[in-house]
Design an enzyme around this catalytic site. Structure first.
Site, PDB file in Angstrom:
ATOM      1  N   ASP A  19      16.355 138.925  32.821  1.00  0.00           N
ATOM      2  CA  ASP A  19      17.211 139.304  33.951  1.00  0.00           C
ATOM      3  C   ASP A  19      16.368 140.046  34.980  1.00  0.00           C
ATOM      4  O   ASP A  19      15.257 140.502  34.696  1.00  0.00           O
ATOM      5  CB  ASP A  19      18.362 140.200  33.476  1.00  0.00           C
ATOM      6  CG  ASP A  19      19.278 140.599  34.630  1.00  0.00           C
ATOM      7  OD1 ASP A  19      19.748 139.699  35.354  1.00  0.00           O
ATOM      8  OD2 ASP A  19      19.509 141.805  34.835  1.00  0.00           O
ATOM      9  N   SER A  20      16.936 140.204  36.173  1.00  0.00           N
ATOM     10  CA  SER A  20      16.249 140.952  37.224  1.00  0.00           C
ATOM     11  C   SER A  20      16.156 142.441  36.898  1.00  0.00           C
ATOM     12  O   SER A  20      15.347 143.143  37.494  1.00  0.00           O
ATOM     13  CB  SER A  20      16.996 140.768  38.550  1.00  0.00           C
ATOM     14  OG  SER A  20      18.346 141.175  38.399  1.00  0.00           O
ATOM     15  N   TYR A  51      17.304 140.687  42.757  1.00  0.00           N
ATOM     16  CA  TYR A  51      17.015 139.291  43.072  1.00  0.00           C
ATOM     17  C   TYR A  51      18.063 138.734  44.048  1.00  0.00           C
ATOM     18  O   TYR A  51      17.800 137.776  44.770  1.00  0.00           O
ATOM     19  CB  TYR A  51      17.072 138.432  41.802  1.00  0.00           C
ATOM     20  CG  TYR A  51      15.866 138.526  40.886  1.00  0.00           C
ATOM     21  CD1 TYR A  51      14.888 139.505  41.035  1.00  0.00           C
ATOM     22  CD2 TYR A  51      15.721 137.617  39.839  1.00  0.00           C
ATOM     23  CE1 TYR A  51      13.808 139.571  40.177  1.00  0.00           C
ATOM     24  CE2 TYR A  51      14.637 137.664  38.988  1.00  0.00           C
ATOM     25  CZ  TYR A  51      13.684 138.645  39.149  1.00  0.00           C
ATOM     26  OH  TYR A  51      12.615 138.696  38.297  1.00  0.00           O
ATOM     27  N   GLY A  52      19.241 139.339  44.016  1.00  0.00           N
ATOM     28  CA  GLY A  52      20.388 138.766  44.738  1.00  0.00           C
ATOM     29  C   GLY A  52      20.222 138.702  46.240  1.00  0.00           C
ATOM     30  O   GLY A  52      20.903 137.933  46.907  1.00  0.00           O
ATOM     31  N   CYS A  82      20.478 136.322  34.456  1.00  0.00           N
ATOM     32  CA  CYS A  82      20.706 136.641  35.872  1.00  0.00           C
ATOM     33  C   CYS A  82      21.337 135.425  36.564  1.00  0.00           C
ATOM     34  O   CYS A  82      20.779 134.327  36.535  1.00  0.00           O
ATOM     35  CB  CYS A  82      19.364 136.977  36.510  1.00  0.00           C
ATOM     36  SG  CYS A  82      19.446 137.280  38.274  1.00  0.00           S
ATOM     37  N   ASN A  83      22.488 135.642  37.169  1.00  0.00           N
ATOM     38  CA  ASN A  83      23.151 134.527  37.858  1.00  0.00           C
ATOM     39  C   ASN A  83      22.318 133.995  39.009  1.00  0.00           C
ATOM     40  O   ASN A  83      22.265 132.785  39.239  1.00  0.00           O
ATOM     41  CB  ASN A  83      24.510 134.982  38.407  1.00  0.00           C
ATOM     42  CG  ASN A  83      25.575 135.028  37.346  1.00  0.00           C
ATOM     43  OD1 ASN A  83      26.399 134.139  37.247  1.00  0.00           O
ATOM     44  ND2 ASN A  83      25.557 136.067  36.529  1.00  0.00           N
ATOM     45  N   THR A  84      21.673 134.910  39.747  1.00  0.00           N
ATOM     46  CA  THR A  84      20.899 134.472  40.907  1.00  0.00           C
ATOM     47  C   THR A  84      19.750 133.573  40.456  1.00  0.00           C
ATOM     48  O   THR A  84      19.511 132.506  41.024  1.00  0.00           O
ATOM     49  CB  THR A  84      20.360 135.694  41.679  1.00  0.00           C
ATOM     50  OG1 THR A  84      21.428 136.616  41.894  1.00  0.00           O
ATOM     51  CG2 THR A  84      19.766 135.278  43.005  1.00  0.00           C
ATOM     52  N   GLU A 162      25.843 150.083  38.801  1.00  0.00           N
ATOM     53  CA  GLU A 162      24.677 150.836  38.301  1.00  0.00           C
ATOM     54  C   GLU A 162      24.922 152.339  38.373  1.00  0.00           C
ATOM     55  O   GLU A 162      24.423 153.096  37.536  1.00  0.00           O
ATOM     56  CB  GLU A 162      23.416 150.436  39.082  1.00  0.00           C
ATOM     57  CG  GLU A 162      23.038 148.992  38.825  1.00  0.00           C
ATOM     58  CD  GLU A 162      21.582 148.669  39.046  1.00  0.00           C
ATOM     59  OE1 GLU A 162      20.825 149.539  39.502  1.00  0.00           O
ATOM     60  OE2 GLU A 162      21.207 147.513  38.751  1.00  0.00           O
ATOM     61  N   CYS A 194      28.060 137.333  38.412  1.00  0.00           N
ATOM     62  CA  CYS A 194      26.925 138.259  38.524  1.00  0.00           C
ATOM     63  C   CYS A 194      26.944 139.136  37.285  1.00  0.00           C
ATOM     64  O   CYS A 194      28.022 139.525  36.804  1.00  0.00           O
ATOM     65  CB  CYS A 194      27.075 139.107  39.790  1.00  0.00           C
ATOM     66  SG  CYS A 194      25.869 140.452  39.920  1.00  0.00           S
ATOM     67  N   THR A 195      25.765 139.451  36.796  1.00  0.00           N
ATOM     68  CA  THR A 195      25.657 140.246  35.558  1.00  0.00           C
ATOM     69  C   THR A 195      26.393 141.585  35.628  1.00  0.00           C
ATOM     70  O   THR A 195      26.837 142.107  34.615  1.00  0.00           O
ATOM     71  CB  THR A 195      24.181 140.567  35.291  1.00  0.00           C
ATOM     72  OG1 THR A 195      23.586 141.060  36.500  1.00  0.00           O
ATOM     73  CG2 THR A 195      23.424 139.363  34.795  1.00  0.00           C
ATOM     74  N   HIS A 196      26.494 142.153  36.841  1.00  0.00           N
ATOM     75  CA  HIS A 196      27.049 143.501  36.974  1.00  0.00           C
ATOM     76  C   HIS A 196      28.572 143.541  37.049  1.00  0.00           C
ATOM     77  O   HIS A 196      29.176 144.560  36.781  1.00  0.00           O
ATOM     78  CB  HIS A 196      26.504 144.161  38.246  1.00  0.00           C
ATOM     79  CG  HIS A 196      25.072 144.557  38.170  1.00  0.00           C
ATOM     80  ND1 HIS A 196      24.064 143.665  37.905  1.00  0.00           N
ATOM     81  CD2 HIS A 196      24.470 145.766  38.329  1.00  0.00           C
ATOM     82  CE1 HIS A 196      22.898 144.300  37.909  1.00  0.00           C
ATOM     83  NE2 HIS A 196      23.121 145.571  38.167  1.00  0.00           N
TER      84      HIS A 196
HETATM   85  N1  DGL Z   1      21.258 140.035  37.934  1.00  0.00           N
HETATM   86  C1  DGL Z   1      21.725 139.697  39.262  1.00  0.00           C
HETATM   87  C2  DGL Z   1      22.716 138.529  39.150  1.00  0.00           C
HETATM   88  O1  DGL Z   1      23.370 138.339  38.154  1.00  0.00           O
HETATM   89  C3  DGL Z   1      22.351 140.882  39.964  1.00  0.00           C
HETATM   90  C4  DGL Z   1      21.357 141.958  40.352  1.00  0.00           C
HETATM   91  C5  DGL Z   1      20.303 141.484  41.338  1.00  0.00           C
HETATM   92  O2  DGL Z   1      20.624 141.239  42.512  1.00  0.00           O
HETATM   93  O3  DGL Z   1      19.164 141.331  40.896  1.00  0.00           O
HETATM   94  O4  DGL Z   1      22.851 137.777  40.087  1.00  0.00           O
END
Ligand code: DGL
Length: 293
Positions: A19-20, A51-52, A82-84, A162, A194-196
């Site tokens: 993940d990012s 990463y987003g 990470c979704n992105t 976060e 998104c993971t968050h």
């Molecule tokens: N992990 C990223 C996602 O799921 C979210 C955090 C980021 O922007 O890196 O897209």
């Protein structure tokens, strides 16, 4: 490069989760709960998060670097939590590591949405990069042609999660800001892309109302991985955590994302490791794409 593990494979292989940063711990938590005997190695690219907000090219490069590093271990699979990164990098990752089963989170999220939606009106919440990629509408439409998919970037949700601001007026205002203009009667399902965002599920649900389903990729991802886990020699439930920046913040906020205390991370300098390998390969980056010099 690794050969696909058969049921007789004697090598103890971990599942790598990338993940990012800290967010992928939500995915890791679900995987560890489902597969308690499996060894996991988690890499959070905390030095380069988020990463987003970055371009597809940059995110793909980061993902290739992480996969190159992780693939030096015996792996049963690589999960891009990470979704992105899942939205933009999966084809390149699979080309670079053809023998390593690679799982993203967009397709499982799309499956969850299609299974949950009655009318096909689906709203996907994600980062700017995930929205710009068009990956969710593509994946959902491939499963249900008449789906009407809308995607909304909710960048404030990441820092709110976060900071632990997951209830009360501040996240409520953010949810209202992102959702009020896009929620119409046609939408019956909302995807946390998104993971968050699972940390903000209650606030989002309060906005979307009881008649809409909220889904994420965790449960279908577990089912997608299950056959892979079943044919891999069992581990001992070990967890190795790697971060690319100092682990202090990761340790502090990671617990909320994982749902339990986080193993002390080891810091790796991924950029330096890549630079060293590039030098060894005579200045070429082809190794990131799976090609030997
Ligand atoms: N992990 C990223 C996602 O799921 C979210 C955090 C980021 O922007 O890196 O897209």
């Amino acid at each position: 490069m690794h050969s696909t593990a058969a049921s007789t494979d004697p090598v103890r292989r971990a599942i790598a989760v990338f993940d990012s940063g800290v967010g992928g711990l939500t995915v890791l938590g679900a995987l560890r709960e489902a597969f308690p005997g499996t060894d996991f190695v988690y890499l959070g690219d905390t030095a380069r998060v988020p990463y987003g907000t970055k371009s597809a090219g940059v995110v793909t490069r980061y993902a290739l670097e992480a996969a190159w590093y992780l693939s030096q271990r015996p792996l049963a699979a690589l999960v891009v939590a990470c979704n992105t990164a899942s939205a933009v990098a999966i084809p390149d990752l699979r080309r670079a590591h053809p023998d390593l089963p690679i799982f993203g989170v967009v397709e499982p999220g799309a499956r969850a949405a299609v299974a949950a939606s009655q009318r096909g009106g689906i709203l996907v919440l994600g980062t700017e990069g995930t929205v710009a990629s068009g990956a969710y509408p593509r994946a959902i439409s491939a499963l249900r042609q008449d789906a009407a998919v809308r995607v909304v970037a909710c960048p404030l949700f990441v820092p709110l999660a976060e900071e632990g601001l997951v209830s009360g007026p501040i996240p409520e205002l953010a949810a209202s800001h992102y959702l009020d203009g896009v929620l119409d009667d046609s939408i019956d399902t909302v995807v946390l892309g998104c993971t968050h965002y699972p940390l903000l599920r209650d606030v989002i649900a309060a906005r979307t109302g009881p008649h809409r389903r909220i889904v994420d990729s965790a449960a279908p991802l577990v089912e997608e991985l299950r056959p892979r886990v079943d044919q891999t020699s069992p581990g001992q439930g070990d967890l190795t955590v790697l971060t690319t920046d100092h682990p202090t913040r990761f340790l502090r906020i990671g617990r909320r994302f994982l749902g339990s205390p986080v193993t002390e991370p080891t810091r790796i300098d991924l950029e330096a490791l890549v630079a060293e390998e590039r030098r060894r390969q005579g200045g070429s980056d082809a190794f990131l794409l799976g090609a030997a010099a």
